[in-house]
Scaffold this motif. Sequence first.
Motif, mmCIF file in Angstrom:
data_model
loop_
_atom_site.group_PDB
_atom_site.id
_atom_site.type_symbol
_atom_site.label_atom_id
_atom_site.label_comp_id
_atom_site.label_asym_id
_atom_site.label_seq_id
_atom_site.Cartn_x
_atom_site.Cartn_y
_atom_site.Cartn_z
ATOM 1 N N GLY A 211 0.808 -1.203 0.000
ATOM 2 C CA GLY A 211 0.000 0.000 0.000
ATOM 3 C C GLY A 211 0.845 1.258 0.000
ATOM 4 O O GLY A 211 2.071 1.212 -0.132
ATOM 5 N N VAL A 212 0.179 2.381 0.172
ATOM 6 C CA VAL A 212 0.823 3.695 0.080
ATOM 7 C C VAL A 212 0.322 4.574 1.218
ATOM 8 O O VAL A 212 -0.864 4.567 1.564
ATOM 9 N N ILE A 213 1.243 5.340 1.804
ATOM 10 C CA ILE A 213 0.884 6.395 2.742
ATOM 11 C C ILE A 213 1.332 7.719 2.127
ATOM 12 O O ILE A 213 2.529 7.970 1.981
ATOM 13 N N ASN A 214 0.351 8.524 1.733
ATOM 14 C CA ASN A 214 0.623 9.795 1.072
ATOM 15 C C ASN A 214 0.444 10.918 2.094
ATOM 16 O O ASN A 214 -0.666 11.221 2.528
ATOM 17 N N LEU A 215 1.569 11.518 2.507
ATOM 18 C CA LEU A 215 1.560 12.598 3.493
ATOM 19 C C LEU A 215 1.438 13.923 2.750
ATOM 20 O O LEU A 215 2.318 14.292 1.971
ATOM 21 N N LEU A 216 0.355 14.645 3.005
ATOM 22 C CA LEU A 216 0.013 15.811 2.193
ATOM 23 C C LEU A 216 0.103 17.100 3.003
ATOM 24 O O LEU A 216 -0.447 17.186 4.108
ATOM 25 N N PRO A 217 0.777 18.113 2.464
ATOM 26 C CA PRO A 217 0.767 19.432 3.114
ATOM 27 C C PRO A 217 -0.570 20.118 2.883
ATOM 28 O O PRO A 217 -1.426 19.622 2.141
ATOM 29 N N ALA A 218 -0.763 21.264 3.516
ATOM 30 C CA ALA A 218 -2.012 22.013 3.338
ATOM 31 C C ALA A 218 -2.172 22.457 1.887
ATOM 32 O O ALA A 218 -1.194 22.734 1.187
ATOM 33 N N ASN A 219 -3.404 22.523 1.424
ATOM 34 C CA ASN A 219 -3.682 23.033 0.088
ATOM 35 C C ASN A 219 -3.277 24.501 -0.004
ATOM 36 O O ASN A 219 -3.226 25.207 1.010
ATOM 37 N N PRO A 220 -2.978 24.978 -1.202
ATOM 38 C CA PRO A 220 -2.729 26.418 -1.348
ATOM 39 C C PRO A 220 -3.912 27.220 -0.817
ATOM 40 O O PRO A 220 -5.066 26.807 -0.931
ATOM 41 N N LEU A 221 -3.631 28.364 -0.237
ATOM 42 C CA LEU A 221 -4.698 29.200 0.305
ATOM 43 C C LEU A 221 -5.605 29.696 -0.813
ATOM 44 O O LEU A 221 -5.197 29.778 -1.978
ATOM 45 N N PRO A 222 -6.850 30.052 -0.467
ATOM 46 C CA PRO A 222 -7.731 30.658 -1.473
ATOM 47 C C PRO A 222 -7.121 31.937 -2.031
ATOM 48 O O PRO A 222 -6.358 32.633 -1.368
ATOM 49 N N GLU A 223 -7.462 32.246 -3.257
ATOM 50 C CA GLU A 223 -6.960 33.426 -3.949
ATOM 51 C C GLU A 223 -7.181 34.693 -3.119
ATOM 52 O O GLU A 223 -8.240 34.905 -2.533
ATOM 53 N N GLY A 224 -6.128 35.518 -3.050
ATOM 54 C CA GLY A 224 -6.230 36.792 -2.381
ATOM 55 C C GLY A 224 -6.119 36.749 -0.873
ATOM 56 O O GLY A 224 -6.536 37.695 -0.194
ATOM 57 N N SER A 225 -5.538 35.680 -0.317
ATOM 58 C CA SER A 225 -5.460 35.575 1.142
ATOM 59 C C SER A 225 -4.027 35.317 1.600
ATOM 60 O O SER A 225 -3.199 34.798 0.851
ATOM 61 N N MET A 226 -3.740 35.697 2.823
ATOM 62 C CA MET A 226 -2.470 35.417 3.485
ATOM 63 C C MET A 226 -2.766 35.065 4.940
ATOM 64 O O MET A 226 -3.653 35.656 5.551
ATOM 65 N N LYS A 227 -2.031 34.109 5.472
ATOM 66 C CA LYS A 227 -2.185 33.788 6.886
ATOM 67 C C LYS A 227 -0.967 33.008 7.366
ATOM 68 O O LYS A 227 -0.162 32.507 6.575
ATOM 69 N N GLY A 228 -0.854 32.907 8.673
ATOM 70 C CA GLY A 228 0.238 32.164 9.271
ATOM 71 C C GLY A 228 -0.168 31.666 10.639
ATOM 72 O O GLY A 228 -1.260 31.956 11.134
ATOM 73 N N ASN A 229 0.715 30.910 11.268
ATOM 74 C CA ASN A 229 0.453 30.453 12.622
ATOM 75 C C ASN A 229 1.748 30.033 13.287
ATOM 76 O O ASN A 229 2.733 29.699 12.614
ATOM 77 N N VAL A 230 1.729 30.068 14.602
ATOM 78 C CA VAL A 230 2.830 29.580 15.427
ATOM 79 C C VAL A 230 2.270 28.493 16.327
ATOM 80 O O VAL A 230 1.260 28.699 17.003
#
Length: 808
Positions: A211-230
């Motif tokens: 089998g396969v384990i596909n580790l996925l990062p977050a999708n690109p943010l919606p158009e026109g947005s910026m955000k971050g987190n700690v």
Amino acid sequence: MIMLHISASYSQSVLTGSIKNKETKEPLPGAIIYFPDLKAGVSSGPDGTFISSLPKIKTLLQVKLIGFKTFVAPVDLNTITTIDIELDESVIEEEEIVVTGTSHATEMKRSPVPMVSIDQKYLEQNSASNIIDATIKIPGLSAVTTGPNISKPYIRGLGYNRVLTLFDGVRQDGQQWGDEHGIEIDQFLIDRIEVVKGPASLIYGSDALAGVINLLPANPLPEGSMKGNVTSNYQTNNKQWAGSLNFAGNNKGFNWSVRGSKKQAGNYSNRYDGKVYGTKYNETDFNLALGLNKSWGYSRINFSVYDNIQEVPDGYRDSASRKFVKHVSEEDTIRPIVNNEELNAYAINGNHQRVQHMRVFSSSNFFIKKSKLALNIGYQQSTRREFSHPQYQQLAGLFLKLNTLTYDLKFYFPEIKHWDVVLGINGMFQQNNNGAATEFVIPDYHSFDVGPFVFVKRSFGKLDLAAGARSDVRSFSNNDLFTVTDPLTGFNRQSVYNAGDTTLQKQFTAYQHTFSGFSGSFGGTYNFTDRLCLKANVGRGYRAPNISEISAKGIHPGTGFLQLGNDNFKPEFSLQEDLGLFFESKHVSGSLELFNNIISNYIYNEKLLSAGGSDSNYIQNGNTYPVFKFRQTKAQLYGGEFSFDIHPHPLDWLHIENSISMIYAANLGGNGSLITDSTRYLPFIPPFHTNSELRAEFKKKRGCFAGIFAKAGLQYYAAQHRVYSAYGTETSTPGYILLDAGMGTKIVNNKGVTLFSLVINGSNLTDVAYQNNMSRLKYFDNYPRNGTGRSGIYSMGRNFSFKVTVPF
């Protein structure tokens, strides 16, 4: 519910629409409208409307909003210009229902391949010391471990090079045959996980037999947005401090994400062993992703660095006190007891390993009229050093440097009368060298993989059929490897062959071989209703033997034994049948999945009576090591998973979730393997186990608290007596019960904006002293026969995790 407006004009590539509550007809702001095949999305505004510029292709649309059932539908952007969607409220725990690791993005209920998805919410609400450890409560999944930060994934009783790990669809390669290091990926980087629970050789080639384990990062943010987190995390048992900083954005089709993470831990502890010497780690990670979305398609570039300084215990103890002792000299005649100051410190001891992994890859999709061309190119460098010389602490014993170039090319033909056809070819080139090593367990080698395939999918109303075929070839070669004694250190080092030099020792003999195999699958899914579906699939998997299984001949402290390979091995071939029934209503959901897997030329590790056949141990530099050699046989693995979740009405805030996993494995013999009472089973097979969780989730905001949840869970692991006990290869493991609990909330201001979130988890609350039969530490003990009646190292005791995330 969906309402479409069709336009005869093909000059437009702008999609507009609205998102509403199906029951109240009120607009729904903040819904994420995402197109998985395009890696593009947008969010609905305050009035529930949205607008997005997209390429003109037929693709899958997904709409997600907390508290509502995820909406999924195919849309043809060649003709559709406006779409109005109404979402149903839902009390059922919404899992990811779209998977991307097959051909096109696909609804899981329409794919015959057994799959499971782990979403961001699950990862957020559960604590783990590494990303693979976060999966072990999922039915059918487990891990072989060597302490808190070293876990290798298992799927239905199969692991190592039989499970292919991917990062964002690109294979992860870093000496995956090894026991003593984990998956080189930052756990904070992963947003969700897709798992294929069965042969995936058709799409991915060798190493995806289980089998396969596909580790996925977050999708690109919606158009026109910026955000971050700690994010900051502290765990009490091993005093782990971890932190991660992320910043991402999307502006006019250009998107980016950057993340840096750090975690450091001391020795973990349990009731019997106290502080376990040799289990500290210090990990640093960095990732940068850049992307561009245009009318012609999209392109992504991803760069990451992983650097982990990790201790690995050897289990050596003082014979009288059973306290851990440390390696301080090359002669190793005397080992002093480790003092409390060193046991409680964060400083890494001299005997440790350093695993560094660098990866860069590009992923591009080009839309050509109604077809698509996908190209993934990746380069990875894995450097693994084990420092095992206490008087030469800067000199690595094991020094492996693996360079891997991967390629993956797919062409998606236009859909014709509901037929989807994909042609592809993928593979890799690998080069490994031993660098400035003093210990040599595998030779320098080259290998090249190539595998063309075809995948076909067809829908007949409620029935979906999928089939495919693939042919793989792996060309492998290594040269002679000679060593000579270094006069300055007294250790071996690699040397160029010289016919006149009588001091040379041949460590490995030149070897060349070509492995090949055919793989394929055929299956179907029948959706009786939107709530009930039946899946069936038959798949043939293929795996070429890995470098260790072919060539291993050496010892290093990370494994704790002398390993011998066999260059006469044949490829493994599996034939797996899967059957699954899935049901979901407003208040109840459940599934039953059964499998049967027959593997020819199955490779396993067996403890020998001795390297020469008369004694059970091998002595080197005063240390005694057991001897293991790889064998081949015919094997059968069968079993299944059952899950049943209840959301009782009118207590829609209450979730009762239960699952059962059962795997049986039999050694069927063949290839010289004789079947006796001690060899009738396969080693390292997870026992029967269950997982139950009672969780309360409150959707309504209460003062400054929002998204409040509380949970309590119980995991039962039965005793595992079905072991490969021949020559002491494996021993029985008693059963045990673990209790855990957790709670969390978001702290919000008067406008409902999240200021920070807090998640608290407690594991092994009753502080049970236990050994998991998948833990390698169970066998780490220089005095296995002692007055305590116990042997080996026990798993982690009671632990509390505190995680705070601050968005900005």
